[in-house]
Motif scaffolding. Structure first.
Motif, short mmCIF file in Angstrom:
data_model
loop_
_atom_site.label_atom_id
_atom_site.label_comp_id
_atom_site.label_asym_id
_atom_site.label_seq_id
_atom_site.Cartn_x
_atom_site.Cartn_y
_atom_site.Cartn_z
N SER A 1 0.82 -1.21 0.00
CA SER A 1 0.00 0.00 0.00
C SER A 1 0.86 1.26 0.00
O SER A 1 0.50 2.27 -0.61
CB SER A 1 -0.98 -0.01 1.18
OG SER A 1 -0.29 -0.08 2.40
N SER A 2 2.02 1.20 0.66
CA SER A 2 2.93 2.35 0.64
C SER A 2 3.47 2.59 -0.77
O SER A 2 3.49 3.74 -1.24
CB SER A 2 4.10 2.13 1.60
OG SER A 2 3.62 2.02 2.92
N LEU A 3 3.89 1.53 -1.45
CA LEU A 3 4.38 1.67 -2.82
C LEU A 3 3.28 2.18 -3.75
O LEU A 3 3.52 3.03 -4.61
CB LEU A 3 4.94 0.35 -3.33
CG LEU A 3 6.27 -0.09 -2.73
CD1 LEU A 3 6.62 -1.51 -3.18
CD2 LEU A 3 7.37 0.88 -3.09
N PHE A 4 2.07 1.67 -3.57
CA PHE A 4 0.94 2.13 -4.38
C PHE A 4 0.71 3.63 -4.15
O PHE A 4 0.58 4.40 -5.10
CB PHE A 4 -0.33 1.36 -4.01
CG PHE A 4 -1.56 1.85 -4.72
CD1 PHE A 4 -1.87 1.37 -5.98
CD2 PHE A 4 -2.38 2.80 -4.14
CE1 PHE A 4 -3.01 1.82 -6.65
CE2 PHE A 4 -3.50 3.26 -4.80
CZ PHE A 4 -3.82 2.77 -6.05
N GLY A 5 0.68 4.05 -2.89
CA GLY A 5 0.44 5.45 -2.57
C GLY A 5 1.54 6.37 -3.08
O GLY A 5 1.26 7.45 -3.60
N ILE A 6 2.78 5.93 -2.97
CA ILE A 6 3.90 6.73 -3.47
C ILE A 6 3.79 6.88 -4.98
O ILE A 6 3.92 7.98 -5.53
CB ILE A 6 5.25 6.11 -3.06
CG1 ILE A 6 5.46 6.26 -1.55
CG2 ILE A 6 6.40 6.75 -3.83
CD1 ILE A 6 6.59 5.41 -0.99
N SER B 1 2.82 10.11 -9.73
CA SER B 1 2.38 10.12 -11.13
C SER B 1 0.98 10.69 -11.33
O SER B 1 0.67 11.17 -12.42
CB SER B 1 2.43 8.70 -11.70
OG SER B 1 1.43 7.89 -11.11
N GLY B 2 0.14 10.57 -10.31
CA GLY B 2 -1.26 10.96 -10.47
C GLY B 2 -2.10 9.87 -11.11
O GLY B 2 -3.26 10.07 -11.41
N TYR B 3 -1.49 8.71 -11.32
CA TYR B 3 -2.21 7.58 -11.93
C TYR B 3 -2.26 6.40 -10.97
O TYR B 3 -1.29 6.11 -10.29
CB TYR B 3 -1.50 7.09 -13.19
CG TYR B 3 -1.51 8.03 -14.36
CD1 TYR B 3 -2.69 8.38 -14.98
CD2 TYR B 3 -0.32 8.54 -14.87
CE1 TYR B 3 -2.69 9.24 -16.07
CE2 TYR B 3 -0.32 9.39 -15.96
CZ TYR B 3 -1.51 9.74 -16.56
OH TYR B 3 -1.52 10.57 -17.64
N CYS B 4 -3.39 5.71 -10.94
CA CYS B 4 -3.46 4.39 -10.36
C CYS B 4 -3.81 3.46 -11.53
O CYS B 4 -4.04 3.94 -12.64
CB CYS B 4 -4.44 4.32 -9.19
SG CYS B 4 -6.15 4.70 -9.57
N ALA C 1 4.29 0.54 -18.49
CA ALA C 1 5.53 -0.26 -18.45
C ALA C 1 5.97 -0.49 -17.01
O ALA C 1 6.34 -1.62 -16.63
CB ALA C 1 6.63 0.43 -19.25
N ALA C 2 5.90 0.54 -16.19
CA ALA C 2 6.26 0.39 -14.77
C ALA C 2 5.28 -0.53 -14.04
O ALA C 2 5.68 -1.33 -13.19
CB ALA C 2 6.32 1.76 -14.09
N LEU C 3 4.00 -0.43 -14.39
CA LEU C 3 2.98 -1.30 -13.80
C LEU C 3 3.25 -2.76 -14.13
O LEU C 3 3.21 -3.63 -13.26
CB LEU C 3 1.60 -0.88 -14.32
CG LEU C 3 0.39 -1.66 -13.83
CD1 LEU C 3 0.15 -1.41 -12.36
CD2 LEU C 3 -0.83 -1.24 -14.63
N ILE C 4 3.57 -3.03 -15.39
CA ILE C 4 3.87 -4.40 -15.82
C ILE C 4 5.16 -4.89 -15.15
O ILE C 4 5.22 -6.03 -14.67
CB ILE C 4 3.96 -4.48 -17.36
CG1 ILE C 4 2.57 -4.26 -17.96
CG2 ILE C 4 4.54 -5.81 -17.81
CD1 ILE C 4 2.56 -4.04 -19.46
N GLY D 1 6.47 -3.90 -12.28
CA GLY D 1 6.19 -4.14 -10.87
C GLY D 1 5.41 -5.42 -10.64
O GLY D 1 5.70 -6.19 -9.72
N SER D 2 4.43 -5.67 -11.49
CA SER D 2 3.66 -6.93 -11.39
C SER D 2 4.56 -8.12 -11.65
O SER D 2 4.48 -9.14 -10.96
CB SER D 2 2.50 -6.92 -12.38
OG SER D 2 1.60 -5.90 -12.07
N GLY D 3 5.43 -7.99 -12.64
CA GLY D 3 6.37 -9.07 -12.95
C GLY D 3 7.31 -9.35 -11.79
O GLY D 3 7.58 -10.51 -11.46
N LEU D 4 7.82 -8.29 -11.16
CA LEU D 4 8.69 -8.46 -10.00
C LEU D 4 7.96 -9.17 -8.86
O LEU D 4 8.53 -10.03 -8.18
CB LEU D 4 9.24 -7.12 -9.53
CG LEU D 4 10.34 -6.51 -10.36
CD1 LEU D 4 10.65 -5.10 -9.88
CD2 LEU D 4 11.59 -7.38 -10.31
#
Length: 139
Positions: A88-93, A98-101, A121-124, A126-129
């Motif tokens: 949740s901290s990473l999501f909030g940061i 970025s202003g995007y979820c 690209a960052a979302l993918i 992060g999900s991959g990690l």
């Protein structure tokens, strides 16, 4: 029928994001900037989302099974652990920077492709990690 309900739900969700301007990162960042030029308009969005969630849980309590599925898929974890805090901290940061979820971030591929490509690209990545870490941990 499941696919039709899923499509309708996705369309309603997308329309809600667009109508509320959740797809506009400057509106989101303005909402998060409580000590600067604060924009409280997203409080209405938050109240609406909470209301819909409350109605959903009320319906779930009254029915033994959903209309278009064999069972309810409700989260069962009740403890606050390090994964929840870190995630949740990473999501909030990320949301604040970025202003995007994830939902509005996908619309940025069309609305603002120069930013949307980087966000998705960052979302993918992060999900991959996350899945890589889960695979290594469970091996």
């Amino acid at each position: 029928m499941y696919a039709v309900i899923t499509l309708i739900s996705g369309l309603l969700f997308g329309l809600g994001l667009a109508f509320s301007e959740m797809t506009n990162p400057s509106v989101v960042i303005g909402f998060l900037d409580i000590f600067g030029d604060w924009n409280p308009s997203l409080l209405v969005v938050m109240a609406s989302a909470i209301s819909v969630g409350m109605i959903g849980y009320s319906v779930q309590r009254k029915r033994t099974t959903p209309l278009f599925s064999g069972k309810w898929q409700i989260p069962t974890l009740q403890q606050i652990d390090s994964k929840l805090i870190i995630g949740s901290s990473l999501f909030g940061i990320g949301w604040g920077l970025s202003g995007y979820c994830p939902g509005p971030g996908l619309t940025a591929l069309v609305n603002n492709p120069s930013e949307g490509v980087y966000f998705v690209a960052a979302l993918i990545a992060g999900s991959g990690l996350h899945y890589f870490q889960a695979y290594i941990t469970n091996k």
